[in-house]
Design a protein around this motif. Structure first.
Motif, mmCIF file in Angstrom:
data_model
loop_
_atom_site.group_PDB
_atom_site.id
_atom_site.type_symbol
_atom_site.label_atom_id
_atom_site.label_comp_id
_atom_site.label_asym_id
_atom_site.label_seq_id
_atom_site.Cartn_x
_atom_site.Cartn_y
_atom_site.Cartn_z
ATOM 1 N N ARG A 20 -5.653 11.292 -12.105
ATOM 2 C CA ARG A 20 -5.697 10.554 -10.838
ATOM 3 C C ARG A 20 -5.016 9.205 -11.056
ATOM 4 N NH1 ARG A 20 -5.987 14.262 -7.477
ATOM 5 N NH2 ARG A 20 -5.015 15.148 -9.307
ATOM 6 N N VAL A 21 -4.169 8.799 -10.148
ATOM 7 C CA VAL A 21 -3.467 7.524 -10.247
ATOM 8 C C VAL A 21 -4.196 6.495 -9.394
ATOM 9 C CG1 VAL A 21 -1.318 6.289 -9.817
ATOM 10 C CG2 VAL A 21 -1.252 8.645 -10.678
ATOM 11 N N ILE A 22 -4.585 5.393 -10.031
ATOM 12 C CA ILE A 22 -5.226 4.290 -9.328
ATOM 13 C C ILE A 22 -4.309 3.081 -9.443
ATOM 14 C CG2 ILE A 22 -7.216 2.746 -9.217
ATOM 15 C CD1 ILE A 22 -8.937 4.969 -10.317
ATOM 16 N N VAL A 35 5.579 -5.631 -0.905
ATOM 17 C CA VAL A 35 4.206 -6.021 -0.580
ATOM 18 C C VAL A 35 4.093 -6.542 0.845
ATOM 19 C CG1 VAL A 35 2.315 -7.578 -1.217
ATOM 20 C CG2 VAL A 35 3.698 -6.514 -2.999
ATOM 21 N N ASP A 36 5.155 -7.155 1.347
ATOM 22 C CA ASP A 36 5.097 -7.767 2.678
ATOM 23 C C ASP A 36 5.652 -6.882 3.790
ATOM 24 O OD1 ASP A 36 3.928 -10.009 1.606
ATOM 25 O OD2 ASP A 36 5.795 -11.178 1.536
ATOM 26 N N ASP A 37 6.237 -5.730 3.428
ATOM 27 C CA ASP A 37 6.806 -4.886 4.487
ATOM 28 C C ASP A 37 6.680 -3.387 4.223
ATOM 29 O OD1 ASP A 37 8.641 -4.530 2.461
ATOM 30 O OD2 ASP A 37 10.333 -5.444 3.515
ATOM 31 N N GLY A 38 6.112 -3.004 3.087
ATOM 32 C CA GLY A 38 5.961 -1.585 2.783
ATOM 33 C C GLY A 38 7.249 -0.885 2.426
ATOM 34 N N ALA A 39 8.304 -1.643 2.137
ATOM 35 C CA ALA A 39 9.582 -1.034 1.792
ATOM 36 C C ALA A 39 9.509 -0.357 0.430
ATOM 37 C CB ALA A 39 10.686 -2.087 1.783
ATOM 38 N N LEU A 40 10.352 0.651 0.236
ATOM 39 C CA LEU A 40 10.508 1.318 -1.046
ATOM 40 C C LEU A 40 11.892 1.030 -1.599
ATOM 41 C CD1 LEU A 40 8.966 4.865 -0.424
ATOM 42 C CD2 LEU A 40 7.884 2.882 -1.496
ATOM 43 N N PRO A 41 12.004 0.957 -2.923
ATOM 44 C CA PRO A 41 13.333 0.776 -3.504
ATOM 45 C C PRO A 41 14.169 2.033 -3.303
ATOM 46 C CG PRO A 41 11.726 1.240 -5.223
ATOM 47 C CD PRO A 41 10.951 1.073 -3.949
ATOM 48 N N ASP A 42 15.449 1.912 -3.542
ATOM 49 C CA ASP A 42 16.363 3.042 -3.442
ATOM 50 C C ASP A 42 17.101 3.175 -4.773
ATOM 51 O OD1 ASP A 42 17.950 5.105 -2.590
ATOM 52 O OD2 ASP A 42 19.350 3.830 -1.484
ATOM 53 N N PRO A 43 16.799 4.245 -5.547
ATOM 54 C CA PRO A 43 15.872 5.341 -5.254
ATOM 55 C C PRO A 43 14.412 4.892 -5.381
ATOM 56 C CG PRO A 43 16.831 5.619 -7.439
ATOM 57 C CD PRO A 43 17.547 4.458 -6.817
ATOM 58 N N PRO A 44 13.490 5.646 -4.746
ATOM 59 C CA PRO A 44 12.093 5.194 -4.618
ATOM 60 C C PRO A 44 11.236 5.492 -5.839
ATOM 61 C CG PRO A 44 12.376 7.225 -3.416
ATOM 62 C CD PRO A 44 13.735 6.859 -3.941
ATOM 63 N N HIS A 45 11.475 4.788 -6.929
ATOM 64 C CA HIS A 45 10.670 4.964 -8.132
ATOM 65 C C HIS A 45 9.337 4.220 -7.964
ATOM 66 C CE1 HIS A 45 14.691 5.771 -10.131
ATOM 67 N NE2 HIS A 45 13.975 6.826 -10.440
ATOM 68 N N VAL A 46 8.365 4.874 -7.385
ATOM 69 C CA VAL A 46 7.022 4.330 -7.185
ATOM 70 C C VAL A 46 6.024 5.438 -7.469
ATOM 71 C CG1 VAL A 46 5.385 3.392 -5.498
ATOM 72 C CG2 VAL A 46 7.777 2.659 -5.441
ATOM 73 N N LEU A 47 5.008 5.146 -8.287
ATOM 74 C CA LEU A 47 3.985 6.152 -8.557
ATOM 75 C C LEU A 47 3.105 6.319 -7.327
ATOM 76 C CD1 LEU A 47 2.803 5.214 -12.173
ATOM 77 C CD2 LEU A 47 4.494 6.922 -11.490
ATOM 78 N N PRO A 48 2.987 7.513 -6.775
ATOM 79 C CA PRO A 48 2.094 7.716 -5.628
ATOM 80 C C PRO A 48 0.640 7.637 -6.079
ATOM 81 C CG PRO A 48 3.016 9.811 -6.339
ATOM 82 C CD PRO A 48 3.677 8.761 -7.172
ATOM 83 N N ALA A 49 -0.109 6.738 -5.474
ATOM 84 C CA ALA A 49 -1.496 6.522 -5.878
ATOM 85 C C ALA A 49 -2.444 7.441 -5.127
ATOM 86 C CB ALA A 49 -1.894 5.070 -5.641
ATOM 87 N N ASP A 50 -3.459 7.911 -5.815
ATOM 88 C CA ASP A 50 -4.571 8.572 -5.147
ATOM 89 C C ASP A 50 -5.477 7.537 -4.508
ATOM 90 O OD1 ASP A 50 -4.324 11.525 -5.991
ATOM 91 O OD2 ASP A 50 -4.137 10.457 -7.888
ATOM 92 N N VAL A 51 -5.644 6.411 -5.209
ATOM 93 C CA VAL A 51 -6.464 5.299 -4.723
ATOM 94 C C VAL A 51 -5.740 4.006 -5.065
ATOM 95 C CG1 VAL A 51 -8.711 4.141 -4.805
ATOM 96 C CG2 VAL A 51 -8.576 6.620 -5.198
ATOM 97 N N THR A 52 -5.714 3.076 -4.128
ATOM 98 C CA THR A 52 -5.264 1.719 -4.420
ATOM 99 C C THR A 52 -6.462 0.794 -4.294
ATOM 100 O OG1 THR A 52 -2.986 2.070 -3.673
ATOM 101 C CG2 THR A 52 -3.798 -0.193 -3.693
ATOM 102 N N ARG A 68 -5.869 6.370 -0.746
ATOM 103 C CA ARG A 68 -7.049 5.730 -0.162
ATOM 104 C C ARG A 68 -7.124 4.293 -0.664
ATOM 105 N NH1 ARG A 68 -12.487 5.337 -2.035
ATOM 106 N NH2 ARG A 68 -11.961 6.708 -3.793
ATOM 107 N N VAL A 69 -7.262 3.341 0.248
ATOM 108 C CA VAL A 69 -7.279 1.928 -0.126
ATOM 109 C C VAL A 69 -8.720 1.430 -0.158
ATOM 110 C CG1 VAL A 69 -6.514 -0.398 0.484
ATOM 111 C CG2 VAL A 69 -4.989 1.561 0.852
ATOM 112 N N VAL A 70 -9.103 0.861 -1.290
ATOM 113 C CA VAL A 70 -10.436 0.292 -1.469
ATOM 114 C C VAL A 70 -10.288 -1.218 -1.617
ATOM 115 C CG1 VAL A 70 -12.495 0.209 -2.914
ATOM 116 C CG2 VAL A 70 -11.283 2.381 -2.591
ATOM 117 N N LEU A 71 -10.967 -1.969 -0.764
ATOM 118 C CA LEU A 71 -10.892 -3.428 -0.794
ATOM 119 C C LEU A 71 -12.054 -3.987 -1.613
ATOM 120 C CD1 LEU A 71 -9.673 -6.118 0.199
ATOM 121 C CD2 LEU A 71 -11.124 -5.911 2.233
ATOM 122 N N VAL A 72 -11.721 -4.795 -2.611
ATOM 123 C CA VAL A 72 -12.724 -5.444 -3.463
ATOM 124 C C VAL A 72 -12.837 -6.911 -3.056
ATOM 125 C CG1 VAL A 72 -13.248 -6.196 -5.813
ATOM 126 C CG2 VAL A 72 -12.432 -3.870 -5.399
#
Length: 277
Positions: free
Chosen positions: A205-207, A217-234, A255-259
């Motif tokens: 599971r990726v957290i 972080v401010d717009d949800g953009a992805l890089p090109d190419p989109p090298h981002v690990l897809p999280a199960d939980v953030t 799933r986003v969990v706010l601490v």
């Protein structure tokens, strides 16, 4: 309704607390460790009673420190039971005090070069139950990972996503999932087996620590190419970041969990950058 703030707003809300010496990193790490424990408990039936194994991908920023202090807490529980916490330092430096604390608690340090080799990663990553993505935090603008962070993510992606998203193969990922070669298929991305003849088990599971590394972080953009690990939980700290609720970055957040780290009243005095239903 979810209110979200920019990285600059989050930093402004944190500033007086940091100046007062409040342990914001420890609060974040404690909340992160609690979520990891929940994920481990939920997956305990698939581990045949063995203690959990956790991999920490640790970058140079504060979210790397969050991951390390969480690793310290988890190592004190898991290592005496036969579990493991492995730290992979990725970047020019890591939070020295947090690293020392994690190692003193029983975590072990691994060489980043091995985790840049896709063949090696395909053989060893499925032995872990949880992967903490602590590579890059709120300093990311969506321009993409660089250096060892990029190399590690490119090696890990085929195991955790079922296809290499970074070469424009999102359709292939969906196909892999449908054909049983995705996250829980128990095979390598090529349909083979792990090194030394052992079959690859379910992907960990990726957290994501605060945000999935590499998203805007401010717009949800992805890089090109989109090298981002897809999280199960953030597990995000203090307040939701804009990139977790809008754009393609939100699709990588799971799933986003706010601490709560104690900055809520400060954020409440600021107009949120985004409000979503």
């Amino acid at each position: 309704m979810v209110e979200a703030w920019t990285a600059a707003q989050i930093r402004e809300a944190e500033r007086p607390h940091l100046e007062a010496g409040e342990p914001l990193m420890r609060r974040a790490a404690d909340g992160l460790a609690d979520v990891v424990r929940d994920v481990l408990r939920a997956s305990s039936s698939s581990r045949d009673g063995r203690a959990g194994r956790i991999l920490l991908l640790v970058g140079s920023g504060n979210n790397g420190g969050d991951a390390l202090y969480a690793g310290e807490s988890l190592a004190r529980e898991l290592v005496p039971q036969g579990g493991a916490v492995t730290v992979v330092p990725v970047g020019s430096r890591v939070h020295e005090a947090a690293l020392a604390a994690a190692l003193a608690a029983g975590a072990v340090l691994d060489d980043v070069e091995a985790w840049c080799d896709a063949a090696v990663v395909a053989g060893v990553l499925p032995a872990y139950d949880v992967l903490l993505d602590g590579l890059v935090g709120t300093g990311s603008n969506g321009a993409g990972l660089r250096g060892d962070s990029l190399r590690v993510v490119r090696a890990v992606l085929p195991v955790v996503a079922g296809a290499t998203w970074g070469v424009g193969a999102e359709a292939a990922a969906a196909s892999a999932s449908a054909s049983g070669t995705g996250r829980d298929a128990g095979t390598s991305p090529a349909g083979g087996s792990a090194a030394d003849g052992d079959a690859i088990g379910p992907a960990p599971r990726v957290i994501a620590v605060d945000v999935p590394s590499g998203i805007g972080v401010d717009d949800g953009a992805l890089p090109d190419p989109p090298h981002v690990l897809p999280a199960d939980v953030t597990v995000t700290f203090g307040g939701h970041k804009v990139g977790l609720v809008v754009g393609p970055g939100a699709e990588r957040a799971g799933r986003v969990v706010l601490v709560d780290i104690g900055i809520g009243p400060d954020l409440a005095r600021m107009p949120p950058a985004v409000t979503t239903p």
